[in-house]
Design a protein around this motif. Structure first.
Motif, PDB file in Angstrom:
ATOM      1  N   ILE A  56      37.692   4.042  19.159  1.00  0.00           N
ATOM      2  CA  ILE A  56      38.688   4.039  18.074  1.00  0.00           C
ATOM      3  C   ILE A  56      38.094   4.674  16.820  1.00  0.00           C
ATOM      4  CG2 ILE A  56      39.959   2.529  16.483  1.00  0.00           C
ATOM      5  CD1 ILE A  56      40.378   0.651  18.937  1.00  0.00           C
ATOM      6  N   ILE A  57      36.847   4.273  16.492  1.00  0.00           N
ATOM      7  CA  ILE A  57      36.238   4.765  15.247  1.00  0.00           C
ATOM      8  C   ILE A  57      35.924   6.262  15.325  1.00  0.00           C
ATOM      9  CG2 ILE A  57      34.197   4.591  13.747  1.00  0.00           C
ATOM     10  CD1 ILE A  57      34.120   1.589  14.458  1.00  0.00           C
ATOM     11  N   PHE A  58      35.338   6.682  16.439  1.00  0.00           N
ATOM     12  CA  PHE A  58      34.839   8.057  16.487  1.00  0.00           C
ATOM     13  C   PHE A  58      35.770   9.054  17.188  1.00  0.00           C
ATOM     14  CE2 PHE A  58      30.893   5.573  15.974  1.00  0.00           C
ATOM     15  CZ  PHE A  58      30.495   6.121  14.770  1.00  0.00           C
ATOM     16  N   SER A  59      36.799   8.573  17.865  1.00  0.00           N
ATOM     17  CA  SER A  59      37.704   9.516  18.531  1.00  0.00           C
ATOM     18  C   SER A  59      39.145   9.365  18.069  1.00  0.00           C
ATOM     19  CB  SER A  59      37.636   9.321  20.052  1.00  0.00           C
ATOM     20  OG  SER A  59      36.374   9.681  20.516  1.00  0.00           O
ATOM     21  N   ILE A  60      39.663   8.161  18.180  1.00  0.00           N
ATOM     22  CA  ILE A  60      41.101   7.981  17.906  1.00  0.00           C
ATOM     23  C   ILE A  60      41.410   8.224  16.421  1.00  0.00           C
ATOM     24  CG2 ILE A  60      43.079   6.437  18.123  1.00  0.00           C
ATOM     25  CD1 ILE A  60      41.796   7.105  20.824  1.00  0.00           C
ATOM     26  N   ILE A  61      40.641   7.574  15.543  1.00  0.00           N
ATOM     27  CA  ILE A  61      40.915   7.724  14.104  1.00  0.00           C
ATOM     28  C   ILE A  61      40.706   9.175  13.657  1.00  0.00           C
ATOM     29  CG2 ILE A  61      40.205   7.018  11.774  1.00  0.00           C
ATOM     30  CD1 ILE A  61      39.727   4.201  12.936  1.00  0.00           C
ATOM     31  N   PRO A  62      39.555   9.824  14.004  1.00  0.00           N
ATOM     32  CA  PRO A  62      39.407  11.241  13.612  1.00  0.00           C
ATOM     33  C   PRO A  62      40.517  12.130  14.159  1.00  0.00           C
ATOM     34  CG  PRO A  62      37.300  10.371  14.325  1.00  0.00           C
ATOM     35  CD  PRO A  62      38.318   9.323  14.624  1.00  0.00           C
ATOM     36  N   LEU A  63      40.981  11.796  15.388  1.00  0.00           N
ATOM     37  CA  LEU A  63      42.053  12.591  15.983  1.00  0.00           C
ATOM     38  C   LEU A  63      43.325  12.481  15.131  1.00  0.00           C
ATOM     39  CD1 LEU A  63      42.789  14.217  18.621  1.00  0.00           C
ATOM     40  CD2 LEU A  63      43.765  12.103  19.452  1.00  0.00           C
ATOM     41  N   ILE A  64      43.663  11.267  14.774  1.00  0.00           N
ATOM     42  CA  ILE A  64      44.873  11.056  13.963  1.00  0.00           C
ATOM     43  C   ILE A  64      44.714  11.731  12.603  1.00  0.00           C
ATOM     44  CG2 ILE A  64      46.282   9.282  12.809  1.00  0.00           C
ATOM     45  CD1 ILE A  64      45.463   7.427  15.221  1.00  0.00           C
ATOM     46  N   VAL A  65      43.517  11.565  12.017  1.00  0.00           N
ATOM     47  CA  VAL A  65      43.274  12.164  10.685  1.00  0.00           C
ATOM     48  C   VAL A  65      43.364  13.688  10.759  1.00  0.00           C
ATOM     49  CG1 VAL A  65      41.541  12.486   8.870  1.00  0.00           C
ATOM     50  CG2 VAL A  65      41.914  10.224   9.831  1.00  0.00           C
ATOM     51  N   SER A  66      42.805  14.274  11.829  1.00  0.00           N
ATOM     52  CA  SER A  66      42.839  15.738  11.904  1.00  0.00           C
ATOM     53  C   SER A  66      44.267  16.251  12.110  1.00  0.00           C
ATOM     54  CB  SER A  66      41.890  16.270  12.976  1.00  0.00           C
ATOM     55  OG  SER A  66      42.368  15.940  14.237  1.00  0.00           O
ATOM     56  N   PHE A  67      45.084  15.481  12.839  1.00  0.00           N
ATOM     57  CA  PHE A  67      46.502  15.841  12.965  1.00  0.00           C
ATOM     58  C   PHE A  67      47.162  15.838  11.586  1.00  0.00           C
ATOM     59  CE2 PHE A  67      46.425  15.447  17.520  1.00  0.00           C
ATOM     60  CZ  PHE A  67      47.492  16.235  17.925  1.00  0.00           C
ATOM     61  N   TYR A  68      46.836  14.842  10.825  1.00  0.00           N
ATOM     62  CA  TYR A  68      47.414  14.694   9.484  1.00  0.00           C
ATOM     63  C   TYR A  68      46.931  15.830   8.575  1.00  0.00           C
ATOM     64  CZ  TYR A  68      48.369  12.397   4.993  1.00  0.00           C
ATOM     65  OH  TYR A  68      48.804  12.104   3.729  1.00  0.00           O
ATOM     66  N   MET A  69      45.616  16.097   8.665  1.00  0.00           N
ATOM     67  CA  MET A  69      45.028  17.111   7.776  1.00  0.00           C
ATOM     68  C   MET A  69      45.484  18.531   8.101  1.00  0.00           C
ATOM     69  SD  MET A  69      41.156  15.934   7.108  1.00  0.00           S
ATOM     70  CE  MET A  69      40.720  17.564   6.597  1.00  0.00           C
ATOM     71  N   ALA A  70      45.970  18.724   9.326  1.00  0.00           N
ATOM     72  CA  ALA A  70      46.420  20.065   9.727  1.00  0.00           C
ATOM     73  C   ALA A  70      47.547  20.566   8.833  1.00  0.00           C
ATOM     74  CB  ALA A  70      46.858  20.035  11.186  1.00  0.00           C
ATOM     75  N   PHE A  71      48.224  19.653   8.184  1.00  0.00           N
ATOM     76  CA  PHE A  71      49.357  20.048   7.335  1.00  0.00           C
ATOM     77  C   PHE A  71      48.976  20.113   5.859  1.00  0.00           C
ATOM     78  CE2 PHE A  71      50.983  18.177  11.203  1.00  0.00           C
ATOM     79  CZ  PHE A  71      51.899  19.134  11.613  1.00  0.00           C
ATOM     80  N   PHE A  72      47.669  20.091   5.602  1.00  0.00           N
ATOM     81  CA  PHE A  72      47.200  20.122   4.217  1.00  0.00           C
ATOM     82  C   PHE A  72      46.134  21.206   4.044  1.00  0.00           C
ATOM     83  CE2 PHE A  72      49.000  15.980   4.705  1.00  0.00           C
ATOM     84  CZ  PHE A  72      49.565  15.686   3.476  1.00  0.00           C
ATOM     85  N   ASN A  73      45.988  21.653   2.822  1.00  0.00           N
ATOM     86  CA  ASN A  73      44.820  22.457   2.459  1.00  0.00           C
ATOM     87  C   ASN A  73      43.825  21.481   1.860  1.00  0.00           C
ATOM     88  OD1 ASN A  73      45.763  25.045   3.173  1.00  0.00           O
ATOM     89  ND2 ASN A  73      47.014  25.093   1.326  1.00  0.00           N
ATOM     90  N   ALA A  74      42.652  21.428   2.429  1.00  0.00           N
ATOM     91  CA  ALA A  74      41.677  20.431   1.945  1.00  0.00           C
ATOM     92  C   ALA A  74      40.284  21.020   1.958  1.00  0.00           C
ATOM     93  CB  ALA A  74      41.720  19.193   2.829  1.00  0.00           C
ATOM     94  N   ASN A  75      39.500  20.665   0.967  1.00  0.00           N
ATOM     95  CA  ASN A  75      38.110  21.132   0.951  1.00  0.00           C
ATOM     96  C   ASN A  75      37.228  20.129   1.692  1.00  0.00           C
ATOM     97  OD1 ASN A  75      38.100  19.039  -0.830  1.00  0.00           O
ATOM     98  ND2 ASN A  75      36.936  20.087  -2.413  1.00  0.00           N
ATOM     99  N   MET A  76      35.929  20.372   1.649  1.00  0.00           N
ATOM    100  CA  MET A  76      35.037  19.556   2.457  1.00  0.00           C
ATOM    101  C   MET A  76      34.973  18.102   1.999  1.00  0.00           C
ATOM    102  SD  MET A  76      31.065  20.156   3.341  1.00  0.00           S
ATOM    103  CE  MET A  76      31.135  21.729   4.138  1.00  0.00           C
ATOM    104  N   THR A  77      34.995  17.896   0.689  1.00  0.00           N
ATOM    105  CA  THR A  77      34.881  16.520   0.183  1.00  0.00           C
ATOM    106  C   THR A  77      36.243  15.822   0.122  1.00  0.00           C
ATOM    107  OG1 THR A  77      34.938  17.463  -2.036  1.00  0.00           O
ATOM    108  CG2 THR A  77      32.785  16.885  -1.167  1.00  0.00           C
ATOM    109  N   LEU A  78      37.275  16.521   0.523  1.00  0.00           N
ATOM    110  CA  LEU A  78      38.635  15.973   0.591  1.00  0.00           C
ATOM    111  C   LEU A  78      39.151  15.477  -0.759  1.00  0.00           C
ATOM    112  CD1 LEU A  78      38.408  13.925   3.925  1.00  0.00           C
ATOM    113  CD2 LEU A  78      39.029  16.296   3.617  1.00  0.00           C
ATOM    114  N   ASP A  79      38.619  16.024  -1.832  1.00  0.00           N
ATOM    115  CA  ASP A  79      39.129  15.600  -3.132  1.00  0.00           C
ATOM    116  C   ASP A  79      40.071  16.643  -3.740  1.00  0.00           C
ATOM    117  OD1 ASP A  79      37.222  17.433  -3.594  1.00  0.00           O
ATOM    118  OD2 ASP A  79      35.913  16.167  -4.797  1.00  0.00           O
ATOM    119  N   GLN A  80      40.213  17.778  -3.067  1.00  0.00           N
ATOM    120  CA  GLN A  80      41.205  18.766  -3.519  1.00  0.00           C
ATOM    121  C   GLN A  80      42.141  19.024  -2.341  1.00  0.00           C
ATOM    122  OE1 GLN A  80      38.943  22.134  -4.898  1.00  0.00           O
ATOM    123  NE2 GLN A  80      37.941  20.935  -6.475  1.00  0.00           N
ATOM    124  N   VAL A  81      43.168  18.221  -2.287  1.00  0.00           N
ATOM    125  CA  VAL A  81      44.063  18.270  -1.142  1.00  0.00           C
ATOM    126  C   VAL A  81      45.475  18.633  -1.626  1.00  0.00           C
ATOM    127  CG1 VAL A  81      45.027  16.950   0.778  1.00  0.00           C
ATOM    128  CG2 VAL A  81      42.689  16.514   0.028  1.00  0.00           C
TER     129      VAL A  81
END
Lengths: 324, 468
Positions: A56-81
């Motif tokens: 859950i921690i290393f696969s499921i959550i990152p998977l969900i987050v990456s799906f979410y992030m695919a619709f955003f422009n984000a930098n490495m530190t995720l503070d400019q989204v």
């Protein structure tokens, strides 16, 4: 049931009865769960719990987050989204390097998977009997599996180096000319595929060996009585008997090849002229190496995920259909 | 039942303490930043009240601040960097020396990591991280919002700003704000194999000073029967390409007259000249078509190559007899094509931690009674040119042939690396655009002009991100 039937009862009594019933139901459920978890079958969950948590921690959550992030422009530190909608997807399908990386990945997969799946099967058939020599060969084949991709990459770079490589030098000494293994736009993808096959060949072979050893011996005896030679036995007895294993290896190798990264990263880093730049290598470069575009890298990851999932589901259904 | 109550209380206590921990760490930077701002405001206010004695007042206020911070309890600051190589051992030794020598009770807790980027990004996102960071100045384009303006370091310490070479300070600055104090100047140099020079009838003590000489020497040194090549340009080495391309055609991104970024690929005759020269060397067999020239140089199979100071370690081990000089000047004129690594203080640092970091940087750059300092030791031991004029004047520096041959004695030469030093998209230009200039020409027979046109489009897209 009593409550439903008691329509003439005062409403306060009816409500109390419903509540008591719910509490009882809940109590029953908890009791049943507890009982199940205390049983031999249920206690298995305690053993897989650590794996589930890590998954859950290393696969499921990152998977969900990456799906979410695919619709955003984000930098490495995720503070400019900022919300990008489908822009990243549009960009990906018009990005020459991304499309090239998909092509490279498909070529690599087409080279690696058939050799892994069929070659390993053939080798496994030769080393399936538990003789001393076969055990030694199995160990030799398995050795690269336990080596790190970094070591393997460096080792092959040294062996096949265009000018100071041992193998290159040996070929040159034999009058076969100077072969530029890592710097030829037509050849290098084959070299990378070879290294990858060499690295993971052992695991496929060992899985096949296990499957072959489980084939009922009476089938071979019957085939022998029918006059079948060793090759015919392999084609008509061994191969059909290990079909589930074949589909399993095909499915896992296909998924693995579509995600190829480490060997390429360590040997060619996508060169020469992007002819070995796989999709994951390109995703990595977008995310970490140059522009740190985590959103765009996530978009490409999602596209790759959909491709791999589609292939896996199709093969999985085929495998299940075979078993049925 | 009692057990359940106790375990519930314990669970609540643990959760509360966890939340409290998160809360304090998340709020620290903001609190610390405001603390710094308050202190600065106090200093300014005090200075304003006594305009006639502004300078002395400011000095005394600063020293009071310093004393206040330094007479407090011993302090530990986190210091992160990525020096995982052998030079990291020297860094550990020097940090240990500071920890045992300094009179302020400062302990520098250093963490050397091979994944500095990944660790920083997750730490900063969580409101944590080091107080002191050692990194390339390019990190300010990624983590700029986490770096404090440290231009007051020259006021709050004994460091002399005029002793630092100005172009290196400019490299680490944005407008009037200084984000890093130089630590190491990383440039690429021309290395040549003296034995191969001698065998080719060339003067082994003198490398080429122009690109025409480079081509001429390469041709003389090449001996295909021995697998020896005169030139060692490497298409897969993006940084080598960048340093060399810059000599031919200047900066790839500069500011136009309106202050907007502009890419300079299209019709750049210097860049076209470079790729054509590289192709000519490969086609003539004077330069191997390879993505790894380091191994060949250490194997004694290359006459000349361009690389960073780390190459010398391998050549020393292999017993190569080599010479070093600055990269031949091309059409773009005299320049320091270099990256500056430096110390920065992050927004995670409190006021006291910031001052402690200043003390460490001051110690690093201040001569002791023996006429040496860590900056000088680092420079001569690891072979990096000095960034302070006073270091260049020392006997230890002057007598070190290696660093002297790397030193551009023209301290007024501009310092930029492939793009204007303040252009944030440098990594994208180096990693995504330059390979598309060189590799299609080498492998696909693409015309240099066509490749330049493609690069212009790619660079325009990158530049546009920073012009909005």
């Amino acid at each position: 049931m009593q409550v439903r039937g008691g329509c003439c009862l005062p409403s306060n009594i009816k409500t109390g009865a419903v509540m008591n019933n719910n509490v009882m139901d809940k109590g029953n459920i908890i009791y049943r769960i507890r009982k199940y978890l205390r049983s031999a079958e249920g206690s298995a969950y305690y053993f897989i719990l650590p794996s589930i948590v890590l998954l859950i921690i290393f696969s499921i959550i990152p998977l969900i987050v990456s799906f979410y992030m695919a619709f955003f422009n984000a930098n490495m530190t995720l503070d400019q989204v900022s919300f990008a909608g489908l822009d990243n997807f549009k960009q990906a399908f018009s990005d020459k390097r991304f499309l090239n990386s998909l092509k490279v990945t498909l070529i690599f997969t087409a080279l690696e998977v058939p050799i892994q799946v069929l070659g390993a099967m053939a080798i496994a058939a030769l080393i399936s009997k538990n003789t001393y020599t076969n055990k030694l060969f199995r160990a030799i084949y398995f050795l690269p599996v336990i080596c790190s991709a970094t070591s393997i990459g460096i080792m092959w770079k040294m062996i096949l180096h265009s000018n100071v490589g041992f193998f290159t030098y040996a070929l040159q000494s034999m009058g076969l000319g100077k072969i530029n293994f890592f710097n030829d736009t037509h050849l290098t993808i084959f070299v990378v595929a070879f290294i990858s096959i060499w690295r993971s060949f052992g695991i496929s072979a060992i899985v096949y060996v296990t499957a072959i050893q489980n084939v009922n011996n009476s089938l071979y005896e019957a085939a022998e009585m029918d006059g079948a030679n060793k090759l015919e036995q392999f084609i008509h007895v061994t191969a059909p008997s290990i079909r589930p294993t074949f589909w399993y290896i095909l499915m896992t190798r296909l998924a693995g090849s579509l995600q190829i990264f480490d060997i390429i990263f360590m040997t060619t880093d996508g060169g020469p002229n992007y002819t070995t730049e796989s999709t994951v290598t390109y995703i990595y470069s977008r995310a970490f190496s140059s522009s740190a575009s985590m959103g765009y890298a996530s978009t490409m990851s999602v596209i790759l995920f959909v491709i791999i999932m589609t292939v896996t589901v199709v093969l999985y259904r085929r495998m299940n259909a075979e078993e049925a | 039942m009692k057990k359940k109550i106790i375990s519930t209380i314990l669970a609540v206590a643990m959760t509360t303490s966890l939340l409290a921990g998160c809360g304090s760490s998340a709020s620290t930077p903001a609190q610390d930043t405001s603390a710094v701002a308050d202190t600065d405001a106090e200093v300014e206010a005090k200075a304003d009240t006594n305009a006639n004695a502004a300078e002395s007042t400011a000095d005394s206020t600063e020293s009071t601040d310093a004393v206040e911070a330094e007479t407090s309890e011993p302090i530990t600051i986190k210091f992160w960097n990525g020096f995982t190589g052998s030079d990291g051992d020297q860094l550990v030794e020097l940090v240990d020396r500071f920890n045992s020598e300094n009179e302020y009770g400062i302990t520098v807790d250093m963490d050397i990591t091979s994944s500095l980027d990944e660790e920083l990004s997750s730490a900063f996102a969580a409101g944590e991280g080091p107080a002191l960071l050692l990194s390339s100045s390019a990190y300010r384009f990624t983590y700029g919002q986490y770096m404090q303006d440290i231009s007051d370091i020259f006021d709050k310490t004994g460091l002399d700003k005029s002793d630092f070479i100005q172009s290196y300070l400019d490299y680490c600055s944005e407008d009037d704000s200084l984000y890093l104090v130089p630590f190491q100047i990383v440039s690429f140099y021309l290395y040549w194999n003296k034995d191969l020079f001698e065998a080719a009838g060339l003067d082994p003590e003198k490398g080429p000073t122009t690109w025409d000489e480079y081509l001429e020497y390469a041709k003389k040194i090449t001996d295909s029967s021995k697998n020896v090549y005169g030139s060692g340009l490497c298409y897969g080495y993006n940084y080598q390409m960048a340093h060399t391309i810059q000599r031919f055609g200047g900066l790839a991104v500069t500011k136009d007259s309106s202050g907007k970024w502009q890419a300079n690929f299209d019709s750049n005759s210097g860049y076209a000249d470079f790729v054509n020269t590289y192709k000519q060397l490969v086609d003539a067999g004077d330069n191997p078509l390879t993505d790894d020239t380091d191994s060949m140089m250490t194997a004694g199979q290359l006459g000349m190559t361009i690389n960073g100071p780390w190459l010398t370690g391998g050549m020393d081990t292999a017993g190569i007899n080599y010479g070093i000089s600055t990269i031949p000047t091309g059409a773009a004129g005299n320049m320091n094509s270099c990256e500056v690594l430096g110390f920065s203080v992050t927004t995670v640092a409190s006021d006291a931690e910031k001052l402690a970091a200043y003390r460490f940087i001051e110690w690093w750059n201040t001569m002791d009674a023996n006429g040496t300092c860590p900056a000088l030791e680092w420079s001569v031991t690891n072979g990096y040119p000095a960034y302070m004029k006073s270091l260049m004047e020392t006997d230890a520096y002057k007598s070190n042939e290696k660093v002297m041959s790397m030193t551009n004695t023209d301290t007024s030469a501009p310092s930029d690396f492939i793009v204007d030093a303040s252009f944030p998209g440098i990594n994208a230009i180096i990693n995504d655009v330059l390979p598309q200039l060189v590799q299609p020409v080498l492998f696909d027979e693409t015309k240099a002009e066509t490749a330049l046109g493609e690069c212009q489009k790619l660079a325009d897209d990158i530049v546009a991100q920073y012009n909005n």
